[in-house]
Design a protein around this motif. Structure first.
Motif, PDB file in Angstrom:
ATOM      1  N   PHE A   1       0.701  -1.371  -0.051  1.00  0.00           N
ATOM      2  CA  PHE A   1      -0.046  -0.179  -0.055  1.00  0.00           C
ATOM      3  C   PHE A   1       1.042   1.255  -0.120  1.00  0.00           C
ATOM      4  CE2 PHE A   1      -2.264   3.374   2.220  1.00  0.00           C
ATOM      5  CZ  PHE A   1      -3.308   3.366   1.297  1.00  0.00           C
ATOM      6  N   THR A   2       1.683   1.312   0.742  1.00  0.00           N
ATOM      7  CA  THR A   2       2.892   2.340   0.804  1.00  0.00           C
ATOM      8  C   THR A   2       3.508   2.591  -0.456  1.00  0.00           C
ATOM      9  OG1 THR A   2       3.365   2.025   3.232  1.00  0.00           O
ATOM     10  CG2 THR A   2       4.911   3.328   2.072  1.00  0.00           C
ATOM     11  N   ASP A   3       4.194   1.489  -1.290  1.00  0.00           N
ATOM     12  CA  ASP A   3       4.706   1.667  -2.372  1.00  0.00           C
ATOM     13  C   ASP A   3       3.683   2.086  -3.534  1.00  0.00           C
ATOM     14  OD1 ASP A   3       6.716   0.532  -1.119  1.00  0.00           O
ATOM     15  OD2 ASP A   3       6.577  -1.517  -2.002  1.00  0.00           O
ATOM     16  N   PHE A   4       2.368   1.548  -3.342  1.00  0.00           N
ATOM     17  CA  PHE A   4       1.174   2.114  -4.511  1.00  0.00           C
ATOM     18  C   PHE A   4       1.309   3.655  -4.271  1.00  0.00           C
ATOM     19  CE2 PHE A   4      -3.274   3.192  -5.201  1.00  0.00           C
ATOM     20  CZ  PHE A   4      -3.177   2.959  -6.554  1.00  0.00           C
ATOM     21  N   VAL A   5       0.874   4.192  -2.990  1.00  0.00           N
ATOM     22  CA  VAL A   5       0.683   5.609  -2.598  1.00  0.00           C
ATOM     23  C   VAL A   5       1.779   6.321  -3.250  1.00  0.00           C
ATOM     24  CG1 VAL A   5       0.275   7.178  -0.793  1.00  0.00           C
ATOM     25  CG2 VAL A   5      -1.097   5.229  -0.849  1.00  0.00           C
ATOM     26  N   GLU A   6       3.130   5.934  -2.864  1.00  0.00           N
ATOM     27  CA  GLU A   6       4.355   6.806  -3.301  1.00  0.00           C
ATOM     28  C   GLU A   6       4.351   6.851  -4.792  1.00  0.00           C
ATOM     29  OE1 GLU A   6       7.454   4.899  -1.158  1.00  0.00           O
ATOM     30  OE2 GLU A   6       7.017   6.322   0.632  1.00  0.00           O
ATOM     31  N   SER A   7       3.903   5.695  -5.491  1.00  0.00           N
ATOM     32  CA  SER A   7       4.118   5.621  -6.957  1.00  0.00           C
ATOM     33  C   SER A   7       3.100   6.649  -7.555  1.00  0.00           C
ATOM     34  CB  SER A   7       4.315   4.223  -7.579  1.00  0.00           C
ATOM     35  OG  SER A   7       2.823   3.614  -7.198  1.00  0.00           O
ATOM     36  N   GLN A   8       2.111   6.599  -6.894  1.00  0.00           N
ATOM     37  CA  GLN A   8       0.844   7.365  -7.413  1.00  0.00           C
ATOM     38  C   GLN A   8       1.416   8.931  -7.395  1.00  0.00           C
ATOM     39  OE1 GLN A   8      -1.841   6.602  -9.261  1.00  0.00           O
ATOM     40  NE2 GLN A   8      -0.743   4.782  -9.146  1.00  0.00           N
ATOM     41  N   LYS A   9       1.918   9.118  -6.525  1.00  0.00           N
ATOM     42  CA  LYS A   9       2.562  10.733  -6.000  1.00  0.00           C
ATOM     43  C   LYS A   9       3.448  11.031  -7.065  1.00  0.00           C
ATOM     44  CE  LYS A   9       4.388  13.466  -2.407  1.00  0.00           C
ATOM     45  NZ  LYS A   9       4.905  13.664  -1.107  1.00  0.00           N
ATOM     46  N   LYS A  10       4.318  10.038  -7.315  1.00  0.00           N
ATOM     47  CA  LYS A  10       5.383  10.257  -8.355  1.00  0.00           C
ATOM     48  C   LYS A  10       4.624  10.523  -9.775  1.00  0.00           C
ATOM     49  CE  LYS A  10       9.465   7.817  -5.951  1.00  0.00           C
ATOM     50  NZ  LYS A  10      10.260   6.749  -6.106  1.00  0.00           N
ATOM     51  N   MET A  11       4.007   9.590 -10.245  1.00  0.00           N
ATOM     52  CA  MET A  11       3.118   9.617 -11.337  1.00  0.00           C
ATOM     53  C   MET A  11       2.361  11.077 -11.435  1.00  0.00           C
ATOM     54  SD  MET A  11       2.650   8.237 -14.214  1.00  0.00           S
ATOM     55  CE  MET A  11       3.207   6.633 -13.997  1.00  0.00           C
ATOM     56  N   GLN A  12       1.983  11.539 -10.463  1.00  0.00           N
ATOM     57  CA  GLN A  12       1.062  12.512 -10.440  1.00  0.00           C
ATOM     58  C   GLN A  12       2.017  13.818 -10.717  1.00  0.00           C
ATOM     59  OE1 GLN A  12      -2.227  12.848 -10.319  1.00  0.00           O
ATOM     60  NE2 GLN A  12      -1.962  14.999 -10.916  1.00  0.00           N
ATOM     61  N   LYS A  13       3.104  13.931 -10.241  1.00  0.00           N
ATOM     62  CA  LYS A  13       4.409  14.908 -10.510  1.00  0.00           C
ATOM     63  C   LYS A  13       4.659  14.889 -11.967  1.00  0.00           C
ATOM     64  CE  LYS A  13       6.551  15.543  -6.068  1.00  0.00           C
ATOM     65  NZ  LYS A  13       7.969  15.391  -5.218  1.00  0.00           N
ATOM     66  N   LYS A  14       4.937  13.718 -12.288  1.00  0.00           N
ATOM     67  CA  LYS A  14       5.393  13.530 -13.857  1.00  0.00           C
ATOM     68  C   LYS A  14       4.104  14.048 -14.784  1.00  0.00           C
ATOM     69  CE  LYS A  14       8.181   9.619 -13.335  1.00  0.00           C
ATOM     70  NZ  LYS A  14       8.521   8.237 -13.626  1.00  0.00           N
ATOM     71  N   LEU A  15       2.905  13.708 -14.462  1.00  0.00           N
ATOM     72  CA  LEU A  15       1.690  14.327 -15.270  1.00  0.00           C
ATOM     73  C   LEU A  15       1.528  15.676 -15.289  1.00  0.00           C
ATOM     74  CD1 LEU A  15      -0.886  11.457 -14.789  1.00  0.00           C
ATOM     75  CD2 LEU A  15       0.397  11.694 -16.749  1.00  0.00           C
ATOM     76  N   THR A  16       1.791  16.303 -13.991  1.00  0.00           N
ATOM     77  CA  THR A  16       1.640  17.771 -13.912  1.00  0.00           C
ATOM     78  C   THR A  16       2.686  18.441 -14.833  1.00  0.00           C
ATOM     79  OG1 THR A  16       0.965  17.522 -11.792  1.00  0.00           O
ATOM     80  CG2 THR A  16       2.113  19.604 -12.201  1.00  0.00           C
ATOM     81  N   ALA A  17       3.898  17.878 -14.790  1.00  0.00           N
ATOM     82  CA  ALA A  17       4.950  18.447 -15.425  1.00  0.00           C
ATOM     83  C   ALA A  17       4.703  18.288 -17.133  1.00  0.00           C
ATOM     84  CB  ALA A  17       6.492  17.558 -15.279  1.00  0.00           C
TER      85      ALA A  17
END
Length: 79
Positions: free
Chosen positions: A32-48
């Protein structure tokens, strides 16, 4: 700081999560921790990506001011 979190999840999903964690030598909490962290990283990439989206269009001039689509057709022999 670690804290407990209570989730309401279907029993079959819990069973699958535990099996997956065991198979990957992990825990459901870590997954669950890994999933949430990966979603946060993906959101940063999508924002960029969204910030630069549209900065290059299909009508960007290639050579001699021609439309880029025309340029690709000539280059690749597309009809």
């Amino acid at each position: 700081m670690k804290s407990k979190l209570t989730l309401s999840i279907e029993g079959e999903v819990i069973k699958q999560a535990k099996e997956l964690a065991k198979k990957n030598d992990s825990t459901v909490s870590q997954m669950f921790t890994d999933f949430v962290e990966s979603q946060k990283k993906m959101q940063k990439k999508l924002t960029a990506l969204n910030k630069i989206s549209g900065s290059i269009t299909a009508n960007v001039a290639a050579e001699g001011g021609e439309d880029y689509g025309d340029h690709l057709h000539k280059k690749h022999g597309w009809e």
